[in-house]
Design a protein around this motif. Structure first.
Motif, short mmCIF file in Angstrom:
data_model
loop_
_atom_site.label_atom_id
_atom_site.label_comp_id
_atom_site.label_asym_id
_atom_site.label_seq_id
_atom_site.Cartn_x
_atom_site.Cartn_y
_atom_site.Cartn_z
N HIS A 197 -36.03 4.61 90.44
CA HIS A 197 -35.53 3.26 90.15
C HIS A 197 -36.55 2.21 90.58
O HIS A 197 -36.80 1.23 89.85
CB HIS A 197 -34.20 3.05 90.89
CG HIS A 197 -33.55 1.73 90.60
ND1 HIS A 197 -32.84 1.49 89.45
CD2 HIS A 197 -33.50 0.59 91.33
CE1 HIS A 197 -32.38 0.25 89.47
NE2 HIS A 197 -32.77 -0.32 90.60
N TRP A 248 -30.99 -2.58 92.71
CA TRP A 248 -31.68 -3.82 92.36
C TRP A 248 -32.10 -3.79 90.90
O TRP A 248 -32.83 -2.90 90.48
CB TRP A 248 -32.90 -4.01 93.26
CG TRP A 248 -33.57 -5.34 93.10
CD1 TRP A 248 -34.77 -5.58 92.48
CD2 TRP A 248 -33.09 -6.60 93.54
NE1 TRP A 248 -35.07 -6.91 92.52
CE2 TRP A 248 -34.04 -7.58 93.17
CE3 TRP A 248 -31.93 -7.00 94.21
CZ2 TRP A 248 -33.87 -8.92 93.44
CZ3 TRP A 248 -31.76 -8.36 94.49
CH2 TRP A 248 -32.73 -9.29 94.11
N GLU A 249 -31.66 -4.77 90.13
CA GLU A 249 -31.84 -4.71 88.68
C GLU A 249 -33.06 -5.42 88.11
O GLU A 249 -33.61 -4.97 87.10
CB GLU A 249 -30.58 -5.23 87.98
CG GLU A 249 -29.38 -4.30 88.13
CD GLU A 249 -29.68 -2.90 87.59
OE1 GLU A 249 -30.42 -2.75 86.60
OE2 GLU A 249 -29.19 -1.93 88.20
N GLU A 294 -39.45 2.04 88.16
CA GLU A 294 -39.07 1.37 86.91
C GLU A 294 -38.94 -0.14 87.06
O GLU A 294 -38.79 -0.85 86.06
CB GLU A 294 -37.77 1.98 86.39
CG GLU A 294 -37.95 3.42 85.92
CD GLU A 294 -36.63 4.09 85.59
OE1 GLU A 294 -35.56 3.50 85.92
OE2 GLU A 294 -36.66 5.21 85.05
N ARG A 295 -38.98 -0.65 88.29
CA ARG A 295 -38.94 -2.11 88.48
C ARG A 295 -40.31 -2.73 88.18
O ARG A 295 -40.39 -3.95 87.94
CB ARG A 295 -38.56 -2.47 89.92
CG ARG A 295 -37.21 -1.98 90.45
CD ARG A 295 -36.06 -2.32 89.56
NE ARG A 295 -35.76 -1.20 88.67
CZ ARG A 295 -34.94 -1.21 87.63
NH1 ARG A 295 -34.35 -2.34 87.29
NH2 ARG A 295 -34.73 -0.14 86.89
N LEU A 314 -41.86 -6.96 94.40
CA LEU A 314 -40.61 -6.45 94.97
C LEU A 314 -40.96 -5.67 96.23
O LEU A 314 -41.74 -4.73 96.19
CB LEU A 314 -39.89 -5.53 93.97
CG LEU A 314 -38.67 -4.76 94.53
CD1 LEU A 314 -37.58 -5.73 94.98
CD2 LEU A 314 -38.13 -3.78 93.48
N TYR A 367 -42.09 -6.54 87.75
CA TYR A 367 -42.91 -6.92 88.89
C TYR A 367 -44.35 -6.45 88.73
O TYR A 367 -44.60 -5.34 88.26
CB TYR A 367 -42.33 -6.34 90.18
CG TYR A 367 -40.99 -6.94 90.56
CD1 TYR A 367 -40.93 -8.16 91.23
CD2 TYR A 367 -39.80 -6.28 90.26
CE1 TYR A 367 -39.71 -8.72 91.59
CE2 TYR A 367 -38.58 -6.83 90.61
CZ TYR A 367 -38.54 -8.04 91.28
OH TYR A 367 -37.32 -8.59 91.62
N THR A 375 -36.65 -6.51 86.82
CA THR A 375 -37.81 -5.69 86.54
C THR A 375 -39.01 -6.60 86.26
O THR A 375 -38.93 -7.82 86.40
CB THR A 375 -37.57 -4.79 85.31
OG1 THR A 375 -37.32 -5.62 84.17
CG2 THR A 375 -36.39 -3.86 85.54
N VAL A 380 -44.67 -3.32 93.17
CA VAL A 380 -43.48 -2.84 93.87
C VAL A 380 -43.96 -2.06 95.08
O VAL A 380 -44.77 -1.14 94.94
CB VAL A 380 -42.61 -1.95 92.97
CG1 VAL A 380 -41.46 -1.34 93.77
CG2 VAL A 380 -42.08 -2.73 91.77
#
Length: 271
Positions: free
Chosen positions: A132, A106-107, A135-136, A49, A111, A109, A114
């Motif tokens: 946020h 952006w939802e 947490e991805r 991401l 990855y 997750t 990031v």
């Protein structure tokens, strides 16, 4: 290329200024992105991401590194910048998916990596937005954050603010902050990201100073967050601000600009 979640172009901090942003690629974005990728180490087949991807300065080389077996979701609020990144990528990198979207919402997750290059200051809520992003990443995944170092670009923001205040209508407008208090030094950035849940955080300052020409002094206004000081001004007023600003740069004998950045790398805890 890729899917695009349409949002109003005005939602992007650099909406409508793609050419100004791209004009800084060589002196700014490409150099900083290279420094980030040397530390984030995108690998074959990884899912990445890239938040606040702008014109793709970090997303495109990342896509090259992960290869066609990988995936790079490049998320940027400005439609004009995403269009520029798409034009640059062409059809040669199907692994690069470009999205016009707000990174704070952006939802997806999971990855492997990031990364966010000079973007966290753009969040309305810096801590919530950065958390946020953290947490991805998947458990054990890497998170890499680059931010401006304390006093980066000084004294340009102050000179620009003074030039705007000198307008005939005496209205005041200051440029958006480049730095974030909790992340304006390597130590602060490492401590903050550790508090946000990352392990083994390493942060360092990448020092860089370049000669400042009048052309570059104005490019740094038009192609960075400094541009926010010009919001609402028509072309005539912008021209007047430019003249006063460049006169101040010359009068203060500002011949070098500090483009130093901070880069931090950490990992999410294993599940």
């Amino acid at each position: 290329m890729g899917d695009t979640t349409t949002v109003p172009d005005s939602a992007g901090e650099f909406a409508g200024t793609a050419d100004s942003v791209a004009g800084l690629d060589e002196v700014l974005w490409n150099t900083i992105s290279t420094a980030v990728l040397l530390r984030s180490h995108p690998r074959f087949d990884e899912r990445v991401l890239d938040a606040y991807a702008r014109d793709g300065a970090s997303a495109l080389p990342t896509a090259e590194l992960v290869g066609i077996g990988g995936l790079v979701d490049a998320v940027e609020p400005s439609e004009s910048l995403v269009s520029l990144a798409r034009e640059r990528a062409g059809e040669r990198m199907p692994q690069l998916q470009l999205h016009v979207a707000d990174p704070a919402g952006w939802e997806p997750t999971g990855y492997d990596l990031v990364q966010c290059v000079l973007g966290v200051a753009a969040f309305d809520d810096v801590e919530a937005g950065t958390r946020h992003l953290v947490e991805r990443a998947r458990p054990g995944g890497r998170v890499v954050i680059a931010a401006w170092a304390r006093d980066a670009l000084d004294p340009l923001p102050g000179l620009l603010a003074a030039a705007v205040r000198d307008r005939d209508d005496d209205a005041e407008a200051s440029p958006a902050a480049l730095t974030v208090d909790v992340a304006d030094s390597a130590g602060n950035l490492a401590h903050w990201l550790t508090e946000l849940g990352l392990l083994g955080v390493r942060a360092e300052e990448v020092q860089r100073h370049v000669d400042l020409t009048p052309e570059l002094a104005w490019q740094l206004v038009e192609g960075t967050r400094l541009r926010s000081a010009l919001a609402g001004l028509d072309d005539e007023r912008i021209a007047a601000v430019r003249e006063r600003y460049l006169a101040s740069v010359a009068g203060d004998d500002v011949v070098v600009v500090d483009l130093s950045t901070l880069i931090a790398v950490g990992r999410r805890p294993e599940a």
